[in-house]
Design a protein around this motif. Structure first.
Motif, PDB file in Angstrom:
ATOM      1  N   ALA A  57      -1.302   4.014  -9.896  1.00  0.00           N
ATOM      2  CA  ALA A  57      -0.795   3.881  -9.387  1.00  0.00           C
ATOM      3  C   ALA A  57      -2.020   4.267  -7.851  1.00  0.00           C
ATOM      4  O   ALA A  57      -2.446   2.962  -6.802  1.00  0.00           O
ATOM      5  CB  ALA A  57      -0.362   4.374  -8.605  1.00  0.00           C
ATOM      6  N   SER A 104      -9.401   9.249  -0.319  1.00  0.00           N
ATOM      7  CA  SER A 104      -8.747   8.303  -1.916  1.00  0.00           C
ATOM      8  C   SER A 104     -10.016   9.046  -2.665  1.00  0.00           C
ATOM      9  O   SER A 104      -9.499   9.340  -3.974  1.00  0.00           O
ATOM     10  CB  SER A 104      -9.793   7.478  -0.611  1.00  0.00           C
ATOM     11  OG  SER A 104      -8.952   6.246  -0.717  1.00  0.00           O
ATOM     12  N   TYR A 142      -1.426   9.372   3.770  1.00  0.00           N
ATOM     13  CA  TYR A 142      -0.334   9.143   4.110  1.00  0.00           C
ATOM     14  C   TYR A 142      -0.556   8.642   6.039  1.00  0.00           C
ATOM     15  O   TYR A 142       0.265   7.770   6.653  1.00  0.00           O
ATOM     16  CB  TYR A 142       1.192   9.303   3.904  1.00  0.00           C
ATOM     17  CG  TYR A 142       1.970   8.764   3.194  1.00  0.00           C
ATOM     18  CD1 TYR A 142       2.026   8.053   2.888  1.00  0.00           C
ATOM     19  CD2 TYR A 142       1.533   9.927   2.301  1.00  0.00           C
ATOM     20  CE1 TYR A 142       2.425   7.281   1.614  1.00  0.00           C
ATOM     21  CE2 TYR A 142       1.794   9.210   0.671  1.00  0.00           C
ATOM     22  CZ  TYR A 142       2.804   8.155   0.332  1.00  0.00           C
ATOM     23  OH  TYR A 142       3.156   7.500  -0.522  1.00  0.00           O
ATOM     24  N   THR A 190      -3.187   1.089  -5.437  1.00  0.00           N
ATOM     25  CA  THR A 190      -2.976   1.604  -3.707  1.00  0.00           C
ATOM     26  C   THR A 190      -4.286   1.041  -3.156  1.00  0.00           C
ATOM     27  O   THR A 190      -4.959   0.467  -2.086  1.00  0.00           O
ATOM     28  CB  THR A 190      -2.327   2.561  -3.298  1.00  0.00           C
ATOM     29  OG1 THR A 190      -1.540   2.859  -3.999  1.00  0.00           O
ATOM     30  CG2 THR A 190      -2.390   3.039  -2.233  1.00  0.00           C
ATOM     31  N   ARG A 212      -5.565  -1.708  -0.443  1.00  0.00           N
ATOM     32  CA  ARG A 212      -5.952  -1.174   1.019  1.00  0.00           C
ATOM     33  C   ARG A 212      -6.934  -1.837   1.534  1.00  0.00           C
ATOM     34  O   ARG A 212      -7.666  -2.200   2.340  1.00  0.00           O
ATOM     35  CB  ARG A 212      -5.841   0.418   1.009  1.00  0.00           C
ATOM     36  CG  ARG A 212      -6.485   1.064   2.269  1.00  0.00           C
ATOM     37  CD  ARG A 212      -6.078   2.536   3.039  1.00  0.00           C
ATOM     38  NE  ARG A 212      -6.515   2.694   4.203  1.00  0.00           N
ATOM     39  CZ  ARG A 212      -6.164   3.875   4.142  1.00  0.00           C
ATOM     40  NH1 ARG A 212      -6.377   5.010   3.268  1.00  0.00           N
ATOM     41  NH2 ARG A 212      -6.796   4.138   5.791  1.00  0.00           N
ATOM     42  N   GLY A 266       2.759   1.786  -2.941  1.00  0.00           N
ATOM     43  CA  GLY A 266       1.896   2.254  -4.431  1.00  0.00           C
ATOM     44  C   GLY A 266       1.785   3.054  -3.927  1.00  0.00           C
ATOM     45  O   GLY A 266       1.183   3.792  -5.232  1.00  0.00           O
ATOM     46  N   GLY A 267       1.446   4.237  -2.863  1.00  0.00           N
ATOM     47  CA  GLY A 267       1.369   5.475  -2.592  1.00  0.00           C
ATOM     48  C   GLY A 267       2.489   6.170  -3.196  1.00  0.00           C
ATOM     49  O   GLY A 267       2.531   7.356  -3.220  1.00  0.00           O
ATOM     50  N   ILE A 319       0.831  -1.044   0.055  1.00  0.00           N
ATOM     51  CA  ILE A 319       0.400  -0.007  -0.176  1.00  0.00           C
ATOM     52  C   ILE A 319       1.032   1.220   0.250  1.00  0.00           C
ATOM     53  O   ILE A 319       0.706   2.501  -0.894  1.00  0.00           O
ATOM     54  CB  ILE A 319      -1.153   0.044   1.865  1.00  0.00           C
ATOM     55  CG1 ILE A 319      -1.709  -1.348   1.174  1.00  0.00           C
ATOM     56  CG2 ILE A 319      -1.710   1.432   1.284  1.00  0.00           C
ATOM     57  CD1 ILE A 319      -2.406  -1.353   2.297  1.00  0.00           C
TER      58      ILE A 319
END
Length: 391
Positions: free
Chosen positions: A372, A266, A315, A376, A380, A204-205, A201
């Motif tokens: 991406a 998101s 994050y 991600t 998640r 990907g971030g 995750i």
């Protein structure tokens, strides 16, 4: 009262961001004064970015367990020292040294500020708090840089750094006197850090950040040439355009922070990247209309800044106890992406002898960032469902 602390830290970000952004606006003055080439003066930007990208995560990791008030004040003390070195620079090597000091100290102050404001507000207000901090950075673009250029014209470029040191000193005394103690991150072993960074995750971030910033830099680094050679704007018109875009950036960062709290990180990341990619990709198709292209650029800038609070919040929500570590690494990836994007944009412009096609390449990279982000968030969600099934 916490809101006052957030505005205080945002003012600190405004000062540190001004030290980063101002150099691009006064390169010619520095080159003339120090009797160096414009290319050598440009290395002052590169050295800052490298110090920011490499030094920030190292220092943030080493100080992660220390109370964040101490880290913030320490970073600001080093920043003041770097500003005074720049003020006293009569030689290129000394100014280069000051850029290294300013790069690391500014990076640490920014990252720890993000983490600190998230701890000063309730979880549901994290996005708004992050948006306010980003407002300090965007304000440096539309206020700090023009003021710095005016100071250079009236006095000298060194005067800018003296004023930055003096105003930072005021912020420092206020932080020492009034900012409450803010706990550092929970102790995380080296093995746990490696495991954290190996999380798909998070990986990907980081790809999301890299593609987004690379795409942004491909277009934004060459925005002035685009306005000059493609839209045929005059110098005065370009100045007003950049100012107006800065205003859109400020609005975007403020509104983006509020939308994070309402929509979630998101959803705003998806929306912001989609609008960013679409608006920049359409630019070459509407060059016959200056008004349409300027409107598209304004939408692009708005989307860029509106998405930023969502990414930082993402994050913090992923690993609240290791926020400093993740934000520090993400900040490094931002600067790597900006450097790569500037290089890719320059290569494309050289190969095609025009910046007309830079928006298409930029749109492709931002679209990769969107892909991406989708991957991600999907990972998640699956991880969350698996965790619920086990419990």
């Amino acid at each position: 009262m916490n809101r006052l602390f957030i505005y205080l830290l945002t003012t600190g970000v405004f000062l540190t961001a001004t030290s980063e952004l101002i150099i691009a606006g006064i390169l010619t003055a520095i080159a003339d004064d120090l009797h160096i080439s414009l290319g050598a003066a440009g290395q002052l930007i590169t050295s800052y970015s490298l110090a920011f990208a490499i030094g920030t995560p190292i220092v943030v990791t080493l100080t992660s367990r220390i109370g964040q008030k101490r880290v913030l004040t320490g970073a600001l003390i080093v920043f003041i020292a770097g500003s005074l070195v720049a003020f006293a620079s009569a030689h290129y090597w000394l100014l280069l040294l000051s850029r290294l000091i300013l790069g690391v100290s500014s990076g640490v102050f920014l990252v720890v500020t993000f983490s600190s404001v998230a701890k000063l507000v309730p979880t549901e207000k994290t996005g708004s708090a992050i948006g306010t901090v980003i407002l300090g950075f965007s304000s440096a673009m539309i206020v700090g840089v023009p003021i710095g250029i005016a100071i250079t014209a009236s006095f000298s470029w060194q005067t800018i750094f003296l004023l930055l040191a003096l105003f930072s000193l005021l912020i420092l005394f206020t932080l020492i006197r009034y900012l409450p103690d803010i706990e550092g991150d929970a102790p995380v072993s080296f093995r746990q850090q490696i495991r954290l960074l190996g999380n798909p995750i998070i990986i990907g971030g980081l790809f999301l950040t890299f593609f987004r910033e690379t795409g942004t830099s491909i277009m934004y680094t060459y925005l002035t040439p685009f306005l000059q050679t493609i839209l045929h704007l005059k110098t005065a018109e370009i100045g007003m355009t950049i100012l107006a875009l800065g205003v859109f950036g400020v609005i975007g960062s403020r509104l983006g922070g509020s939308l994070v709290d309402k929509w979630g990180a998101s959803r705003l990341i998806f929306a912001g990247l989609a609008v960013h990619a679409a608006s920049v990709s359409l630019l070459p198709a509407f060059t016959a209309s200056v008004a349409i292209d300027l409107a598209l650029i304004a939408v692009m800038v708005f989307a860029m800044f509106a998405t930023a609070p969502a990414i930082q919040t993402f994050y913090i929500q992923l690993a609240p106890q290791s926020a400093n570590l993740l934000l520090g690494i993400n900040t490094s990836v931002v600067h790597v992406g900006l450097a790569v994007g500037a290089g890719m944009g320059g290569l494309l412009a050289n190969e095609t002898s025009t910046v007309l096609y830079n928006p298409w390449l930029a749109g492709m990279l931002v679209a990769l960032g969107f892909a991406a982000a989708v991957g991600t968030v999907s990972i998640r969600k699956k991880a969350a469902l698996a965790s619920q099934a086990r419990s």
